[in-house]
Design a protein around this motif. Structure first.
Motif, PDB file in Angstrom:
ATOM      1  N   VAL A 262       0.823  -1.209   0.000  1.00  0.00           N
ATOM      2  CA  VAL A 262       0.000   0.000   0.000  1.00  0.00           C
ATOM      3  C   VAL A 262       0.858   1.260   0.000  1.00  0.00           C
ATOM      4  O   VAL A 262       2.018   1.242   0.417  1.00  0.00           O
ATOM      5  CB  VAL A 262      -0.961   0.048   1.219  1.00  0.00           C
ATOM      6  CG1 VAL A 262      -1.838  -1.187   1.261  1.00  0.00           C
ATOM      7  CG2 VAL A 262      -0.178   0.202   2.514  1.00  0.00           C
ATOM      8  N   ARG A 265      -1.699   6.980   0.322  1.00  0.00           N
ATOM      9  CA  ARG A 265      -3.004   7.394  -0.198  1.00  0.00           C
ATOM     10  C   ARG A 265      -4.033   6.270  -0.231  1.00  0.00           C
ATOM     11  O   ARG A 265      -5.212   6.504  -0.467  1.00  0.00           O
ATOM     12  CB  ARG A 265      -2.845   7.996  -1.589  1.00  0.00           C
ATOM     13  CG  ARG A 265      -2.181   7.058  -2.569  1.00  0.00           C
ATOM     14  CD  ARG A 265      -2.064   7.710  -3.933  1.00  0.00           C
ATOM     15  NE  ARG A 265      -0.984   7.156  -4.719  1.00  0.00           N
ATOM     16  CZ  ARG A 265      -1.112   6.774  -6.002  1.00  0.00           C
ATOM     17  NH1 ARG A 265      -2.259   6.891  -6.609  1.00  0.00           N
ATOM     18  NH2 ARG A 265      -0.075   6.296  -6.643  1.00  0.00           N
ATOM     19  N   ASP A 266      -3.564   5.015  -0.022  1.00  0.00           N
ATOM     20  CA  ASP A 266      -4.514   3.899   0.027  1.00  0.00           C
ATOM     21  C   ASP A 266      -5.125   3.733   1.415  1.00  0.00           C
ATOM     22  O   ASP A 266      -6.042   2.945   1.589  1.00  0.00           O
ATOM     23  CB  ASP A 266      -3.812   2.572  -0.327  1.00  0.00           C
ATOM     24  CG  ASP A 266      -3.245   2.587  -1.729  1.00  0.00           C
ATOM     25  OD1 ASP A 266      -3.907   3.153  -2.607  1.00  0.00           O
ATOM     26  OD2 ASP A 266      -2.145   2.041  -1.927  1.00  0.00           O
ATOM     27  N   VAL A 268      -6.632   5.175   5.237  1.00  0.00           N
ATOM     28  CA  VAL A 268      -7.406   6.271   5.807  1.00  0.00           C
ATOM     29  C   VAL A 268      -7.782   5.902   7.240  1.00  0.00           C
ATOM     30  O   VAL A 268      -8.024   4.743   7.557  1.00  0.00           O
ATOM     31  CB  VAL A 268      -8.653   6.577   4.938  1.00  0.00           C
ATOM     32  CG1 VAL A 268      -9.584   5.378   4.878  1.00  0.00           C
ATOM     33  CG2 VAL A 268      -9.390   7.803   5.446  1.00  0.00           C
ATOM     34  N   MET A 276      -7.933   0.471   4.662  1.00  0.00           N
ATOM     35  CA  MET A 276      -7.447   0.711   3.302  1.00  0.00           C
ATOM     36  C   MET A 276      -8.629   0.775   2.341  1.00  0.00           C
ATOM     37  O   MET A 276      -9.660   0.143   2.569  1.00  0.00           O
ATOM     38  CB  MET A 276      -6.452  -0.359   2.875  1.00  0.00           C
ATOM     39  CG  MET A 276      -6.938  -1.770   2.926  1.00  0.00           C
ATOM     40  SD  MET A 276      -5.574  -2.872   2.509  1.00  0.00           S
ATOM     41  CE  MET A 276      -6.498  -4.325   2.003  1.00  0.00           C
ATOM     42  N   ARG A 277      -8.444   1.587   1.297  1.00  0.00           N
ATOM     43  CA  ARG A 277      -9.541   1.776   0.338  1.00  0.00           C
ATOM     44  C   ARG A 277      -9.513   0.656  -0.688  1.00  0.00           C
ATOM     45  O   ARG A 277      -8.545   0.519  -1.441  1.00  0.00           O
ATOM     46  CB  ARG A 277      -9.351   3.078  -0.440  1.00  0.00           C
ATOM     47  CG  ARG A 277      -9.275   4.331   0.378  1.00  0.00           C
ATOM     48  CD  ARG A 277      -8.862   5.472  -0.555  1.00  0.00           C
ATOM     49  NE  ARG A 277      -8.090   6.468   0.161  1.00  0.00           N
ATOM     50  CZ  ARG A 277      -8.622   7.551   0.705  1.00  0.00           C
ATOM     51  NH1 ARG A 277      -9.905   7.785   0.610  1.00  0.00           N
ATOM     52  NH2 ARG A 277      -7.856   8.412   1.355  1.00  0.00           N
ATOM     53  N   THR A 278     -10.587  -0.107  -0.726  1.00  0.00           N
ATOM     54  CA  THR A 278     -10.642  -1.185  -1.716  1.00  0.00           C
ATOM     55  C   THR A 278     -11.824  -0.945  -2.650  1.00  0.00           C
ATOM     56  O   THR A 278     -12.638  -0.058  -2.403  1.00  0.00           O
ATOM     57  CB  THR A 278     -10.798  -2.565  -1.052  1.00  0.00           C
ATOM     58  OG1 THR A 278     -12.159  -2.725  -0.654  1.00  0.00           O
ATOM     59  CG2 THR A 278      -9.899  -2.717   0.147  1.00  0.00           C
TER      60      THR A 278
END
Lengths: 501, 335
Positions: A262, A265-266, A268, A276-278
């Motif tokens: 990661v 920026r992935d 938060v 993590m943004r998925t």
């Protein structure tokens, strides 16, 4: 189609003419006969048909490029990647010596962890007068924000690479500790897999210990830190991104461990947890193997201008809802002045003598030692306390009067920032230089994992100074690498080499 | 799967498909020029015109001829729409997701990149580029084959399929559009022997000549349009590609077919059913160019919807430059 396929001359390389030239050689004795553990590989190389060794060397380099095993060169806007030059003559470490090194490295990492924990809590070591308070407060890598933090199991430094060198006297010394984000272990694993393709027959004969289980051990070390008691905690590797010089390694380790790689920026922070943004929304993260410096981890806690980190990460960390390896603040122990105190640190916390000695070190902060350093700049190596990668260094015997005068001013202006060491005559390993072998200076960086127990990978990155006479082995300064063969003891049961990636 | 990773895989595939189509585009032009009478118009100029970057071209290269256009579209490393740049972008995207794709995919893409880079420095290849175009197509096919043979049929694979097929639908429509426009300059040219040769060249450029011939025995512009737009079984046909896009989207989200849960699925579903219930006569009546123009707009909207649905997970980080905005301009065929 093949990018580096050049024609290779049919030159027969042999060790018949090889000279150790009075240096300590890792493969040969002073009388030019091979050391016992180097016998099989030397014999094998001597018996190759003309041109064969060079062809294997060329094939190894081609493979590195094809596999994209490269590092990025900063300041080159063509996006240049280079292979880390690789020489197929290995460095060999005999079993008994490794057994001693392993004990010494375990002792050192244990003491350093106790030290870091103490520094961020009661600071007994300062109160007891073992280390002067100023030195700590002036250490650039000391992080006030980490005071009072209790990382899982009390371990701060989980992954470390300790640089070792052998002097002309044959003694191995610790040159420096790398407790922040030591890099290079991917080259250890890849060098090995390339060597197995290059000299498959010699491995059994030489009883080389395998290194391929490192990624799984690293994963176990990281999972051990998970704050959530779940069967499969989510571990990620945090990288600054594709432009970082060690990006290849970050992606290699993530791939080998089977975890996500990661970028800041992935990730938060939401409601005291890290996600993590998925593609299907946010997923919680438990453990971060971070390969970015403290300063960039969290713009709220450290550098406000960092674009690489995650806002609010330190709050989640303090609350014990995510683990970081290595813990922030760990770098305090690899300040080059603190380094000078490590033997005292070992004595203080473990009540033992240091097993592997430090290189004798002059601390410029101390008046007498400073005077000595200023008088002997032409024979010493001077290092800035907080630099790495071979920057901010003066190599006395190879420097001009002008450079010495310049460093004298720097030292006088900020004595706390400098240490000096005698110029060691580093040991050498035969290396392919054109159509023959020449001795080239090397160091060794073994990798140590501190989880449930302490594990020292039997091997390590042997870096080699490729220019004749040079003592600088850093990749950023034109160094290369070699495979490191740690020989098994007679009792040891070898696991099959095919386990290596 | 991380949104960033999905995005990178999607673009990796788009760029490879784009590079392949650039090669196809130049290949067909090259062949057309060989078949055209000496006095006939210069077929290279429209290629530059369709990039929308003719000013950049004129400043750097001057006249549009075979060697200047090939230099521009194949090898120009400063021009983001060249084959060389597309392969470089594909490789950069792949490099950022190496831990997710298979090593074999990475190695092939890495070799692909070095092949293009070396060709760029080779005057012999530039003087006679047909083999080079062939190699680009082969490398792209190899990459797709390796992807299909080494990657689990999970999200990553579906994002790769999505990117490739969306790009392909768009480029097939542009090849058809531009050639239609080029080949029908005046009404009295229709049905002439050169016309047949040229339509054959168009079909060959998308590897469709043989499959077309099995279905239709004479070449007419409307049959070619029918085949390349509406065929359900030919893998480079627009209908086939759009159907594949729809399958990929539903595989990613798990939404049952013929329903939708996000705007990407809605849009692609609408387009797919429209194609399913359209005849080539409807298309011609509407005007082929107008039909294709509208189709391209719809494909772009599907692309944006994909981005909004899967990539731009809120809260959106404004410091991250979206490739959608950053690179879309490079699409060579954008007018």
């Amino acid at each position: 189609m093949n990018p580096v396929l050049a024609s290779v001359p049919d030159v027969a390389l042999s060790f018949a003419e090889y000279q150790t030239e009075g240096f300590h050689d890792e493969l040969f004795l002073a009388d030019q006969t091979p050391r016992p553990e180097a016998g099989p590989i030397i014999q094998r190389i001597n018996s190759l048909p003309p041109g064969e060794l060079m062809r294997r060397q060329a094939a190894a380099e081609r493979l590195l490029l094809q596999l994209g095993i490269t590092f990025n060169v900063y300041g080159d806007n063509q996006g240049a990647e280079r292979i880390f030059p690789f020489d197929i003559i290995p460095r060999i470490v005999p079993a008994h010596e490794w057994e001693w090194l392993e004990r010494g490295l375990k002792q050192r990492i244990q003491a350093l962890n106790l030290f870091i924990n103490d520094i961020y809590h009661d600071q007994h070591i300062i109160k007891d007068g073992v280390i002067p308070a100023e030195i700590l407060l002036d250490a650039k890598s000391y992080r006030e924000q980490c005071h009072g933090i209790n990382p899982p199991h009390g371990i701060w430094c989980h992954v470390t690479g300790t640089d070792l060198v052998r002097g002309g006297d044959g003694q191995v010394y610790v040159l420096e500790d790398n407790l922040r984000c030591p890099s290079g272990v991917s080259y250890v694993l890849q060098n090995r897999s390339i060597m197995k393709r290059t000299f498959p027959q010699v491995f059994d004969l030489s009883r080389v210990r395998p290194v391929g289980d490192y990624p799984l051990r690293l994963l176990r070390t990281l999972e051990h830190l998970s704050p959530r008691d779940v069967a499969n905690p989510r571990v990620v590797v945090l990288t600054p991104g594709v432009f970082n010089s060690a990006y290849y390694e970050h992606s290699f380790l993530a791939q080998q461990m089977g975890v996500e790689l990661v970028e800041g920026r992935d990730l938060v922070v939401a409601g005291e947890k890290l996600y993590m943004r998925t593609t299907s929304g946010l997923e919680q993260v438990d453990v971060i193997y971070r390969r970015i410096d403290d300063d960039f981890l969290d713009p709220k806690a450290f550098r406000a201008d960092s674009m690489l980190g995650v806002e609010g990460l330190m709050n989640v960390y303090r609350a014990g809802r995510v683990a970081l390896a290595n813990a922030p603040g760990t770098g305090v122990a690899d300040d080059k002045v603190i380094y000078a105190y490590v033997p005292k640190i070992i004595k203080y916390y473990l009540n033992e003598e240091a097993i592997i000695p430090n290189v004798p070190t002059y601390i410029c902060e101390n008046e007498d030692e400073r005077a000595y350093v200023l008088d002997h700049l032409d024979e010493l190596v001077v290092k800035a306390a907080n630099e790495s990668g071979g920057y901010g260094m003066l190599v006395g015997p190879h420097s001009t009067r002008e450079q010495q005068a310049q460093f004298a001013e720097l030292i006088k202006a900020n004595p706390r920032n400098y240490i000096a060491q005698p110029t060691l005559s580093l040991s050498r390993v035969p290396t392919i230089c054109g159509d023959h072998f020449e001795g080239r200076h090397v160091d060794l960086r073994p990798y140590i994992l501190y989880g449930k127990e302490i594990f020292v990978l039997p091997g390590g990155l042997t870096r080699v100074a490729l220019r004749k006479g040079s003592l600088v082995v850093n990749s950023s300064q034109g160094g290369g690498s070699k495979d490191t063969w740690v020989i098994a003891t007679n009792q040891e049961q070898l696991t099959p080499q095919s386990a290596t990636p | 799967m991380l949104s960033r990773v999905a995005d990178a895989i999607y673009w990796m595939s788009r760029y490879i498909e784009r590079a392949e189509n650039l090669a196809r585009f130049m290949d067909v032009t090259f062949n057309l020029m060989l078949d055209l009478p000496q006095s006939h118009q210069n077929a290279w100029a429209p290629l530059v015109y369709t990039t929308g970057d003719h000013e950049y071209f004129r400043e750097k290269y001057g006249d549009a001829n075979q060697s200047s256009v090939i230099e521009f579209l194949a090898f120009d490393q400063d021009y983001p729409g060249s084959i060389r740049s597309c392969v470089k972008f594909a490789r950069e995207n792949a490099r950022s997701v190496r831990e997710t794709i298979s090593s074999e995919m990475w190695e092939q893409l890495n070799l692909f990149y070095y092949m293009v880079r070396e060709a760029s420095a080779n005057d012999r290849i530039k003087a006679s580029p047909l083999d080079f175009f062939q190699e680009i197509k082969q490398a792209s096919h190899l990459f797709k084959g390796i992807t299909d043979a080494t990657m689990s049929r999970g999200e990553g694979w579906n994002f790769s399929r999505l990117g490739r097929l969306l790009e392909r639908a768009d480029k097939t429509s542009r090849i058809l559009d531009v050639k239609y426009y080029l080949l029908l300059p005046t009404v009295h040219d229709v049905g002439s022997p050169t016309d047949d040769l040229q339509w054959q060249a168009v079909l060959r450029s998308v590897s469709a000549m043989e499959m077309y011939s099995k279905q239709f025995h004479a070449i007419t512009p409307s049959k070619v349009a029918q085949f390349l737009i509406l065929d359900r079984h030919f893998p480079r046909a627009i209908n086939y590609s759009v159907t594949g896009v729809e399958h990929a989207l539903h595989a990613i989200s798990g939404t049952p077919m013929d329903t939708f849960r996000n705007s990407a699925e809605q849009r692609v579903g609408q387009l797919r059913s429209e194609l399913a219930y359209t005849t080539v006569d409807d298309v011609i009546q509407q005007g082929l160019h107008e039909f294709l123009d509208l189709l391209q707009t719809k494909l772009n909207k599907i692309g944006s919807a994909v981005h909004e649905t899967f990539i731009a997970v809120k809260p959106v980080d404004t410091s991250v430059q979206s490739q959608e905005n950053g690179y879309q301009r490079q699409s060579i065929f954008v007018r």
